[in-house]
Design a protein around this motif. Structure first.
Motif, PDB file in Angstrom:
ATOM      1  N   CYS A 274       0.849  -1.638   0.438  1.00  0.00           N
ATOM      2  CA  CYS A 274      -0.473  -0.310  -0.074  1.00  0.00           C
ATOM      3  C   CYS A 274       0.740   1.301  -0.226  1.00  0.00           C
ATOM      4  O   CYS A 274       1.612   1.256   1.555  1.00  0.00           O
ATOM      5  N   PHE A 275       0.529   1.671  -0.712  1.00  0.00           N
ATOM      6  CA  PHE A 275       1.651   3.328  -0.686  1.00  0.00           C
ATOM      7  C   PHE A 275       0.600   4.395  -0.968  1.00  0.00           C
ATOM      8  O   PHE A 275       1.153   6.050  -0.752  1.00  0.00           O
ATOM      9  N   CYS A 276      -0.702   4.610   0.000  1.00  0.00           N
ATOM     10  CA  CYS A 276      -1.302   6.002  -0.402  1.00  0.00           C
ATOM     11  C   CYS A 276      -0.556   6.804   0.641  1.00  0.00           C
ATOM     12  O   CYS A 276      -0.300   6.757   2.157  1.00  0.00           O
ATOM     13  N   CYS A 299      -7.676   4.545   2.578  1.00  0.00           N
ATOM     14  CA  CYS A 299      -8.069   4.430   1.646  1.00  0.00           C
ATOM     15  C   CYS A 299     -10.315   3.909   2.099  1.00  0.00           C
ATOM     16  O   CYS A 299     -11.004   3.793   2.087  1.00  0.00           O
ATOM     17  N   GLN A 322     -12.272  -1.159  -2.272  1.00  0.00           N
ATOM     18  CA  GLN A 322     -11.672   0.056  -3.320  1.00  0.00           C
ATOM     19  C   GLN A 322     -10.366  -1.259  -2.443  1.00  0.00           C
ATOM     20  O   GLN A 322      -9.268  -1.505  -3.805  1.00  0.00           O
ATOM     21  N   HIS A 326      -8.366  -2.745  -6.077  1.00  0.00           N
ATOM     22  CA  HIS A 326      -7.187  -2.076  -5.919  1.00  0.00           C
ATOM     23  C   HIS A 326      -5.954  -3.043  -6.170  1.00  0.00           C
ATOM     24  O   HIS A 326      -5.299  -3.359  -7.023  1.00  0.00           O
TER      25      HIS A 326
ATOM     26  N   GLN B 248      -7.508   7.718  -7.012  1.00  0.00           N
ATOM     27  CA  GLN B 248      -8.231   6.181  -8.047  1.00  0.00           C
ATOM     28  C   GLN B 248      -9.564   6.022  -8.400  1.00  0.00           C
ATOM     29  O   GLN B 248     -10.351   6.543  -7.532  1.00  0.00           O
TER      30      GLN B 248
END
Ligand SMILES: Cc1cc2nc3c(=O)[nH]c(=O)nc-3n(C[C@H](O)[C@H](O)[C@H](O)COP(=O)(O)OP(=O)(O)OC[C@H]3O[C@@H](n4cnc5c(N)ncnc54)[C@H](O)[C@@H]3O)c2cc1C
Ligand code: SF4
Ligand code: SF4
Ligand code: FES
Lengths: 368, 275
Positions: A274-276, A299, A322, A326, B248
């Motif tokens: 995960c990179f958010c 997310c 999501q 994703h 996104q």
């Protein structure tokens, strides 16, 4: 690369650590802290978790202390290499404002020292490779990530005891190290079989001046690998998942998960791919300097998708969708492979034990 | 830019125009450069000192090489503060980012531009291209809708565009005042006044998603295929360059793969709730 495998007796492990220090590396290794295994600074092999084994099941992570000698006989800790490279929180730039209002932007300074990490797992390296694809896109490299990435020397270890939650066999990423390491180790009862993956790794291996691993030792390595592979039970379906997830957003099972999911975001923070992140500005008291801070995001946070003041993904069902969509479908289009490396962290660190493999299997099985 | 993709550049406000009660334009030039190049439909991340960054479409300033406009509606924290700035003030700029409108692909075809609210900002660049290269395209319809007529900005631009050959400009307001000369209703209501050749028309839409979805339904009904419909989307954007993950939509990064999309690329999930 010279594929020759060498043997390092257990009582000589400190020679390896000493060699790293001589080559000016800071050493990080697995250390038991706060009831979990974490990559932290180590001085010698006595800091490593001798005899520690690990039981991971949905919603539980339990260390077991045995009187065995093995140092790496556990699967993984709550964090892979991600926080070493993509920091949970960091300043990325600052801007100075002078008395006439001119703005001078500059990169946040950070001194980075060469760092060797010992005990890295196959899933960690697979995840690192995926984070590289994201943060080191040619032409759009993140300079902070890059600097730290370039400073790392990675000493991996083949997994001898995957946990109940592990499914790296199913994703094709483990339990043996595949690529991405400088030096690889397989831990046996009385020592380590070593092989180099890069020139830097070879140099260290050569400096240790070890004898070649024996036929028996290599057989033990192979048997251990087979046993580790056979321990894994969980399967992540592959074929058709991408299409299904993207084309069936209204599948009734999303609601079923939403009734259990607390949207705490644990899964995204332990997930090594995960990179958010989010950004915000912090200004000093006399308002002459402002720092731009970037912090991990998820997310599952409602305002992650805020647009026009309202979240695009207002309910938990759409946020879980999501995350999973994703991970297993979006990544395929964005980075050419699934974003899951089968480390199982999201299963053990989920407070209610939601299991990605089971949920995907439900989504695939009953077409709603 | 010394190679750091995260780092803004300083820009100076050279002029400030109040376009309507809640909308203003800041004219900017980036300090120390004599050219700022961008394509119609691209955006910048605009930084207000000490407060934060917001994505804002780039509007061309005539033929200028180093000056451009940001037309901004005051809605919250950053836009409020930007609205306070006067000429001479400094801001930060990262960009230009994103994919532009398919002007080259649309050459030789009829154009139908449909915008609502401030959705006209990303299409000014397309219209200004038309002003210079009118003969590259066939018939052009430009439809724009606002809620109240007081919200309409760029009267002179619309007047100028209406005088272009073979070009029709239709304006509408949901709740017009008595002296409004345009139509009454939504921008999609204007479709009843159109007579387009569906196979030869490229549609470009920008505005609230509900408006675009209604327009798409009408366009499909008229026989325009998805591959000839283009939309510009808005999502939460923190980085503008495909890193932070916030924008996104399905497998797309709206900031980097868009914000302009061909409908056929996203028809599986655009408009579906919660994606
Ligand atoms: C690619 C792209 C291009 C854009 N181009 C433009 C442009 O050219 N001009 C422009 O003015 N804006 C544009 N926007 C929208 C703009 O980025 C947002 O309005 C801005 O980020 C709001 O930031 P804020 O800090 O002022 O508001 P926030 O503090 O984030 O929001 C505060 C409150 O404002 C309201 N709000 C927030 N955004 C909007 C909105 N867009 N419309 C209505 N209410 C809102 C909400 O009620 C919210 O609670 C664009 C967005 C994108 C993604
Ligand atoms: S989705 Fe779960 S199992 Fe897969 S890589 Fe992320 S944390 Fe590990
Ligand atoms: S959108 Fe969610 S699943 Fe994807 S990277 Fe961000 S936090 Fe992870
Ligand atoms: S705005 Fe950050 S990824 Fe698109």
């Amino acid at each position: 690369m010279n594929q020759e495998q060498k043997f390092l007796p257990r009582h000589d492990l400190d020679r390896l650590l000493q060699q790293l220090k001589e080559e000016s590396y800071n050493c990080l290794g697995p250390v038991v802290r706060d009831g979990a295994i974490q990559y932290l600074p180590i001085t010698d092999s006595s800091d490593l978790p001798a005899g520690v084994e690990l039981d991971q099941v949905p919603a539980a992570y339990q260390l077991e202390f045995t009187d065995g000698d093995r140092l790496f006989n556990w699967s993984n800790g709550p964090q892979a290499l991600k926080p070493l490279l993509f920091r949970p929180r960091e300043n990325i730039w600052q801007v100075q404002r002078d008395s006439s209002g001119n703005l001078a932007f500059s990169q946040a300074d950070e001194s980075v020292e060469p760092t060797a990490v010992i005990g890295v797992r196959a899933c960690d390296l697979a995840a690192l490779e995926l984070q590289d694809r994201h943060f080191l896109v040619p032409g759009a490299e993140d300079p902070h990530y890059k600097k730290r990435r370039d400073s790392l020397l990675l000493i991996g270890v083949d997994c001898s005891q995957p946990s109940d939650t592990c499914f790296c066999v199913s994703t094709g990423d483990g339990p043996d190290l595949r690529s991405g390491f400088d030096l690889a180790m397989t831990e046996l009862e009385d020592g380590f079989v070593l092989r180099a993956g890069t020139k830097r790794g070879q140099k260290i291996l050569d400096a240790l001046n070890l004898s070649a691993a024996t036929e028996t030792q290599l057989q033990q390595v192979a048997i251990q690998s087979e046993q580790a592979t056979a321990r894994q039970r969980r399967l992540l379906p592959d074929a058709g998942v991408q299409k299904l997830l993207l084309q069936r957003p209204e599948h009734p099972h999303w609601q079923n998960v939403a009734e259990r999911c607390t949207a705490c975001g644990s899964c995204t923070s332990v997930c090594p791919t995960c990179f958010c992140f989010s950004e915000h500005s912090e200004t000093n008291l006399d308002a002459s300097v402002s720092q731009q801070v970037r912090e991990w995001s998820s997310c599952f946070i409602p305002n992650h998708s805020n647009s026009h003041g309202h979240p695009v993904r207002a309910d938990i069902a759409s946020r879980y969708r999501q995350w999973l969509t994703h991970k297993l479908a979006g990544w395929q289009e964005q980075f050419g492979r699934s974003g899951c490396v089968g480390c199982g962290r999201c299963i053990s660190w989920c407070p209610v034990g939601i299991d990605i493999t089971q949920e995907v299997n439900k989504l695939v099985e009953d077409t709603g | 830019m010394n190679g750091d993709i995260n780092l803004p550049r300083e820009a100076v406000i050279t002029e400030r125009i109040q376009d309507s009660q809640d909308t203003f334009t800041m004219r900017l030039s980036v300090s120390g450069v004599d050219r700022f190049s961008f394509l119609p439909g691209q955006f910048n991340m605009l930084y207000l000192y000490g407060v934060g960054e917001v994505p804002i479409s780039i509007v061309p300033d005539g033929d200028s090489h180093n000056s451009f406009d940001h037309t901004i509606r005051v809605v919250g924290r950053v836009t409020n503060g930007l609205g306070e700035l006067q000429p001479g003030a400094r801001v930060g700029i990262r960009g230009p980012f994103g994919r532009s409108w398919p002007i080259d692909m649309a050459k030789g075809r009829d154009l139908l531009l449909v915008t609502g609210g401030l959705g006209n900002a990303p299409l000014v660049g397309v219209m200004e291209h038309l002003v210079k290269q009118r003969d590259e395209f066939g018939h052009v319809d430009l439809l724009h809708g606002v809620k109240q007529d007081a919200e309409l900005i760029w009267h002179d631009r619309y007047q100028k565009w209406a005088t272009l050959p073979n070009t029709r400009v239709l304006l509408t307001a949901d709740n017009p005042s008595p002296d409004w000369s345009g139509s009454q209703g939504t921008v999609v209501d204007l479709f009843s006044q159109l007579s387009i050749t569906p196979q030869n028309t490229t549609a470009m839409l920008c505005g609230p998603e509900v408006m675009m979805l209604a327009a798409i339904e009408r366009l499909r009904g008229m026989g325009v295929v998805d591959s000839n419909i283009w939309v510009s989307l808005e999502r939460n954007m923190q980085c503008g360059m495909g890193k932070c993950g916030h924008c996104q939509m399905g497998p797309k990064f709206v900031c980097k793969d868009g914000p302009v999309f061909c409908l056929s690329e996203i028809s599986g999930y655009f408009g579906k709730k919660g994606i």
